[in-house]
Design an enzyme around this catalytic site. Structure first.
Site, mmCIF file in Angstrom:
data_model
loop_
_atom_site.group_PDB
_atom_site.id
_atom_site.type_symbol
_atom_site.label_atom_id
_atom_site.label_comp_id
_atom_site.label_asym_id
_atom_site.label_seq_id
_atom_site.Cartn_x
_atom_site.Cartn_y
_atom_site.Cartn_z
ATOM 1 N N HIS A 1 0.516 -1.296 -0.175
ATOM 2 C CA HIS A 1 0.075 0.032 -0.069
ATOM 3 C C HIS A 1 1.040 0.918 -0.282
ATOM 4 O O HIS A 1 0.371 2.688 -0.859
ATOM 5 C CB HIS A 1 -0.922 0.262 1.117
ATOM 6 C CG HIS A 1 -1.885 -0.815 1.050
ATOM 7 N ND1 HIS A 1 -2.937 -0.429 0.796
ATOM 8 C CD2 HIS A 1 -1.405 -2.320 1.412
ATOM 9 C CE1 HIS A 1 -3.435 -2.091 0.141
ATOM 10 N NE2 HIS A 1 -3.174 -3.101 1.317
ATOM 11 N N GLU B 1 -11.498 -3.732 -0.144
ATOM 12 C CA GLU B 1 -10.197 -5.024 -0.289
ATOM 13 C C GLU B 1 -11.524 -6.944 -0.795
ATOM 14 O O GLU B 1 -12.363 -6.409 0.072
ATOM 15 C CB GLU B 1 -9.245 -5.285 0.849
ATOM 16 C CG GLU B 1 -9.811 -5.696 1.634
ATOM 17 C CD GLU B 1 -9.638 -6.423 2.977
ATOM 18 O OE1 GLU B 1 -8.963 -7.740 2.137
ATOM 19 O OE2 GLU B 1 -9.107 -6.948 3.781
#
Ligand SMILES: [Zn+2]
Ligand SMILES: [Zn+2]
Ligand SMILES: [Zn+2]
Length: 736
Positions: free
Chosen positions: A75, A205
């Site tokens: 990320h 997600e």
């Protein structure tokens, strides 16, 4: 207006999370991660796809801001590259812990890649430091005004220390990007927490898109049993973990178990990073779980009494031990070094995280039971050790994703950060079970969804006052509630449940100035200079009389009188029949007509009653043995009316006369709606034409008119002080 989401990474894969979202002219980059499974150009998102203005060398004008959800490299891993090499100078938002921990993760990665593996340097320590200077740290639930149009807010996501979901709002368009999250609390972090937001788009997600986990307790016990068995037999346990997160979670678990079982076997942390990470956990205690916070004053859960620093020389020392080593998927670094030495012994145990990226040793160990693993051309590792796959994970399972989607009920969902086949299954579930449009784009695809734009309307004082009137509804408690109550008090009587379903009815009108306004119904009447009309339906129904011939012969030649007589006899019979068969409502028999609630039926002697049905040739059904009944009713009794009419039409006049009625119910309904359109009278008042229909109704001439359409409009921004959940409205506001 639309929200465009360009998925640069984590599209149908796990790795290099990066979604560039454009909302009403603002462009936000959510996450800027790297893919741990690749060493070539595929490790970074393809930034060249971000629309840039001509001659622009960096991305300062094309990107409004970057938001990083948490410190995991998938990320944040590409961030120094994007800012220092690609030259982005704009603001970067992340939580305080993410700001504190990201540089450690990045530096650790850089060291592993460059210093140990001799890879070409992608960014330097200096780059990392310079990149971090651009970061604006944010608190949870703090609303940050990025510029005059863009607002963002962070919400607790669980997952790892400092992880956050981010809400973004531009004008009326709203969205949430979840990053990685966990819907159940674990031993060191709480569960994700978010407000019930009104969203156009949720980007979630979906790592465990199809996994439903059983109780956490059973999974923990399984892990502890495997570790205990191994060390009791003198074996070594290697726990490859991410430095932050799983290591702390599992160590709290082991500490607890070690104390209870009075075990003396040493627990080690691999050098540097993990112990340093524990220090951060101690500092950032307010971001941890409720339980850790509550016991903090007496015992800091991150003071691991049994854990010690591991020295490289201990790798070959005899005797059992437990070792935490990074990285988690054995993709390189110290965990790989230890794995090479410990894997060949059947006494040892290696645990694997719930998810391993393709291309890592962890992934190879998960797929099947390999006895040999090729590290590179020259090195092969014998694998004889036991493998235990951890089934607890800092990611939400499928149920958690469904729960979040259901809770937020966004208009659209985009799934990222998952595996294609599983995502497709979850996508299908979201669409079929929740009725929400869902997408699972691949990398470099753009998903465009419409965004909300509210048309504002002013509410009149009378309307606002009417909203504060309580609207009590009484209902019996459901059997479920009763069951719940009766557990304590067995003989409790079922009670009444009172709820205040406060929803006001108003009328949305457009004034000459084109301004929209919601007014009370009474006000509208005043504005129009009209009285309230009751909408009434009418239908002249043909009833076969058959066996009443006898009655005809005894009466005179006056056909009209005869019909009337037959009609009123029929009315009496019908009344008796209805009283027998019809349980709903009271049938009132007046001399010349019948009444049930607002339904009224009388014999119709008119030659050309406008409420009669025509046959295919435009000729009314004529029969010597038939009588017309003129029926009328108010809208509220629609259902009841058709029940009565159907009884009339199937009314057996004689034992021998049981033929089917001449008209089927379907054709009646079809014709009725045709009449509604034909008889519809539009308002002559020009400016209200689009918002209201009216029709005069006199006592002797019932007409069929179009009923007002009932719609619910969402509360508008200007309704401050209006506490009604939604305002029901008498017109369709779509045109406005
Ligand atoms: Zn993560
Ligand atoms: Zn991730
Ligand atoms: Zn009639």
């Amino acid at each position: 207006m639309a929200i465009d989401s360009l998925v640069l990474g984590a599209g149908q894969e796990v790795g290099k999370s990066c979604v560039v979202v454009t909302i009403n002219g603002k462009r936000i980059m959510f996450d800027c991660g790297m893919h741990m499974g690749y060493l070539d150009h595929r490790r970074y998102p393809d930034f060249s796809r971000i629309p840039k203005s001509q001659n622009e060398s960096n991305f300062d004008h094309s990107i409004t801001c970057i938001i990083i959800t948490h410190f995991h490299l998938d990320h944040v891993g590409a961030l120094p590259y994007f800012t220092e090499v690609c030259g982005y100078q704009g603001p970067i938002y992340m939580t305080y812990p993410t700001k504190a921990l990201s540089p450690i993760m990045l530096e650790d990665y850089r060291k592993v890649m460059v210093e140990r593996r001799g890879e070409e340097e992608q960014f330097s320590s200096h780059h990392i430091a310079e990149c971090m200077k651009k970061v604006v740290p944010v608190d949870l639930k703090q609303t940050v005004q990025v510029d005059k149009d863009l607002q963002i807010r962070a919400y607790y996501a669980g997952h790892v220390l400092g992880a956050a979901m981010f809400y973004a709002k531009v004008g009326d368009a709203t969205m949430v990007y979840t990053g990685d999250y966990n819907m159940t609390p674990d031993r060191h972090l709480g569960a994700a927490q978010i407000d019930r937001l009104n969203l156009d788009l949720l980007i979630s997600e979906s790592t465990y898109a199809t996994t439903i986990r059983d109780s956490k307790y059973a999974r923990e016990r399984e892990f502890l049993r495997a570790v205990h068995k191994c060390v009791a037999a003198g074996g070594k346990v290697l726990i490859p973990t991410f430095a932050l997160g799983r290591a702390q979670e599992l160590c709290i678990l082991l500490e607890d178990y070690w104390e209870r079982m009075n075990l003396k076997v040493p627990i080690y942390f691999s050098a540097g990073l993990t112990l340093q990470a524990n220090m951060y956990y101690k500092m950032l205690i307010s971001w941890t779980s409720q339980k850790v916070k509550e016991t903090y004053s007496t015992h800091n859960a991150f003071d691991f009494k049994n854990a010690h620093k591991f020295d490289r020389s201990m790798m070959h020392a005899p005797g059992p031990c437990v070792l935490f080593a990074t990285p988690g998927m054995i993709s390189g670094g110290f965990s790989l070094e230890v794995f090479k030495h410990w894997a060949p012994s059947a006494m040892n145990l290696v645990t694997l995280p719930g998810y391993c990226v393709a291309g890592t040793i962890g992934h190879k160990l998960m797929s099947g039971k390999p006895t040999k693993i090729d590290l590179d051309k020259d090195t092969q590792i014998d694998v004889r050790c036991q493998i235990h796959q951890l089934s607890f994970s800092p990611h939400t399972d499928a149920k958690g994703i469904m729960d979040l989607v259901k809770f937020l009920s966004p208009k659209h969902v985009i799934l990222v950060h998952g595996e294609k086949p599983r995502m497709a299954i979850l996508k299908g579930k979201i669409q079929s079970e929740l009725g929400i449009q869902c997408y699972d784009p691949a990398n470099n695809e753009t998903v465009s969804v419409p965004s909300t734009h509210y048309a504002k309307a002013v509410a009149s004082d009378t309307f606002i006052r009417s909203c504060s009137n309580p609207n009590f509804k009484f209902s019996k408690r459901s059997s479920e509630d009763e069951h719940g109550l009766s557990l304590g008090t067995r003989n409790s009587t079922p009670g009444l449940q009172v709820s205040d379903e406060r929803a006001a009815e108003g009328v949305l009108v457009m004034e000459k100035s084109k301004k929209t306004k919601v007014v009370h119904q009474e006000e509208l009447m005043l504005m129009l200079g009209e009285k309230k009309h009751q909408v009434q339906f009418a239908y002249c129904c043909l009833v076969q009389t058959g066996n009443l011939k006898e009655a005809k012969s005894t009466s005179g030649n006056d056909d009209q009188l005869c019909k009337s007589e037959r009609g009123s006899r029929l009315l009496r019979r019908l009344s008796a029949k209805l009283s027998n068969e019809f349980s709903e409502g009271n049938i009132q028999d007046f001399e010349d007509h019948l009444e049930v609630a607002s339904f009224r039926a009388s014999v119709c002697l008119k030659e050309n009653c406008p409420h009669r049905l025509l046959d295919g040739h435009g000729v009314r059904n004529k029969s010597e043995e038939a009588v017309y009944f003129c029926c009328s009713w108010a809208m509220a009794d629609e259902k009841l009316a058709w029940q009565v009419i159907s009884i009339c039409q199937n009314f057996p006049m004689h034992e021998q006369n049981k033929g089917p009625s001449t008209l089927t119910r379907q054709s009646i309904i079809g014709l009725r709606s045709f009449q509604m359109v034909a008889d519809l009278e539009r308002s002559t008042c020009e400016e209200y034409k689009r918002t209201t229909h009216r029709a005069p109704l006199s006592e002797n001439k019932p007409r069929v008119v179009q009923p007002y359409q009932h719609v619910v409009v969402e509360p508008f921004g200007d309704f401050s002080g209006l506490d009604a959940a939604a305002a029901a409205c008498l017109v369709d506001p779509v045109d406005l």
